[in-house]
Scaffold this motif. Structure first.
Motif, PDB file in Angstrom:
ATOM      1  N   ARG A 138       0.833  -1.207   0.000  1.00 62.55           N
ATOM      2  CA  ARG A 138       0.000   0.000   0.000  1.00 62.55           C
ATOM      3  C   ARG A 138       0.864   1.251   0.000  1.00 62.55           C
ATOM      4  NH1 ARG A 138      -1.252   2.995   4.203  1.00 62.55           N
ATOM      5  NH2 ARG A 138      -0.751   1.320   5.643  1.00 62.55           N
ATOM      6  N   GLN A 139       1.910   1.273   0.838  1.00 60.14           N
ATOM      7  CA  GLN A 139       2.793   2.431   0.884  1.00 60.14           C
ATOM      8  C   GLN A 139       3.522   2.624  -0.442  1.00 60.14           C
ATOM      9  OE1 GLN A 139       5.248   1.635   4.269  1.00 60.14           O
ATOM     10  NE2 GLN A 139       3.653   2.175   5.733  1.00 60.14           N
ATOM     11  N   GLU A 140       3.990   1.537  -1.054  1.00 65.10           N
ATOM     12  CA  GLU A 140       4.665   1.604  -2.348  1.00 65.10           C
ATOM     13  C   GLU A 140       3.702   2.109  -3.427  1.00 65.10           C
ATOM     14  OE1 GLU A 140       7.760   1.107  -5.183  1.00 65.10           O
ATOM     15  OE2 GLU A 140       7.792   1.140  -3.006  1.00 65.10           O
ATOM     16  N   GLY A 144       0.475   4.889  -7.908  1.00 61.59           N
ATOM     17  CA  GLY A 144      -0.224   3.805  -8.580  1.00 61.59           C
ATOM     18  C   GLY A 144       0.547   3.144  -9.701  1.00 61.59           C
ATOM     19  N   LYS A 145       1.822   3.469  -9.866  1.00 59.69           N
ATOM     20  CA  LYS A 145       2.603   2.910 -10.966  1.00 59.69           C
ATOM     21  C   LYS A 145       3.474   1.730 -10.532  1.00 59.69           C
ATOM     22  CE  LYS A 145       2.731   7.136 -13.670  1.00 59.69           C
ATOM     23  NZ  LYS A 145       1.833   7.963 -12.911  1.00 59.69           N
ATOM     24  N   SER A 146       3.169   1.109  -9.432  1.00 57.81           N
ATOM     25  CA  SER A 146       3.939  -0.039  -8.955  1.00 57.81           C
ATOM     26  C   SER A 146       3.219  -1.339  -9.318  1.00 57.81           C
ATOM     27  CB  SER A 146       4.116   0.040  -7.445  1.00 57.81           C
ATOM     28  OG  SER A 146       2.849  -0.015  -6.810  1.00 57.81           O
ATOM     29  N   ALA A 177      -0.074  -4.752 -12.653  1.00 57.91           N
ATOM     30  CA  ALA A 177      -0.420  -3.362 -12.364  1.00 57.91           C
ATOM     31  C   ALA A 177      -1.822  -3.333 -11.752  1.00 57.91           C
ATOM     32  CB  ALA A 177      -0.383  -2.528 -13.639  1.00 57.91           C
ATOM     33  N   PRO A 178      -1.983  -2.736 -10.580  1.00 61.68           N
ATOM     34  CA  PRO A 178      -3.304  -2.701  -9.946  1.00 61.68           C
ATOM     35  C   PRO A 178      -4.202  -1.632 -10.547  1.00 61.68           C
ATOM     36  CG  PRO A 178      -1.707  -1.583  -8.573  1.00 61.68           C
ATOM     37  CD  PRO A 178      -0.955  -2.155  -9.738  1.00 61.68           C
ATOM     38  N   PHE A 196      -6.618  -1.639  -6.023  1.00 58.55           N
ATOM     39  CA  PHE A 196      -7.133  -2.984  -5.858  1.00 58.55           C
ATOM     40  C   PHE A 196      -6.713  -3.821  -7.055  1.00 58.55           C
ATOM     41  CE2 PHE A 196     -10.302  -0.391  -7.884  1.00 58.55           C
ATOM     42  CZ  PHE A 196     -10.798  -1.167  -8.914  1.00 58.55           C
ATOM     43  N   SER A 197      -6.691  -5.114  -6.863  1.00 58.78           N
ATOM     44  CA  SER A 197      -6.286  -6.020  -7.947  1.00 58.78           C
ATOM     45  C   SER A 197      -7.485  -6.717  -8.520  1.00 58.78           C
ATOM     46  CB  SER A 197      -5.326  -7.063  -7.439  1.00 58.78           C
ATOM     47  OG  SER A 197      -4.115  -6.440  -7.087  1.00 58.78           O
TER      48      SER A 197
END
Length: 75
Positions: free
Chosen positions: A36-38, A44-46, A52-53, A74-75
């Motif tokens: 979540r922190q990442e 949102g680009k992690s 990609a979520p 979310f996934s």
């Protein structure tokens, strides 16, 4: 008081199983917080679990009347 007056003998296998389950739950919670922190740090680009979520930019108003936004993934 109940457990003092009625002790339960778990046995070594069950005690180790409960310990491993507890450690696993702590790790899962830690990893979810890290993801979540990442996600929020990279806007949102992690990747989450290699994909990609999806993301939602949510707006809300505080009790003081300030409008803020939060990034939800979310996934």
């Amino acid at each position: 008081m109940y457990l003092i007056n009625h002790p339960v003998n778990l046995g070594p296998q069950l005690a180790v199983s409960i310990l491993i389950a507890g450690i696993l739950c702590i790790y899962i919670n830690y990893d979810c917080d890290r993801q979540r922190q990442e996600f929020r740090r990279t806007n949102g680009k992690s990747l989450v679990w290699g994909k990609a979520p999806s993301k939602i930019v949510a707006s809300y108003t505080t009790t003081k009347g300030e409008t803020k936004t939060s990034l939800l993934g979310f996934s």
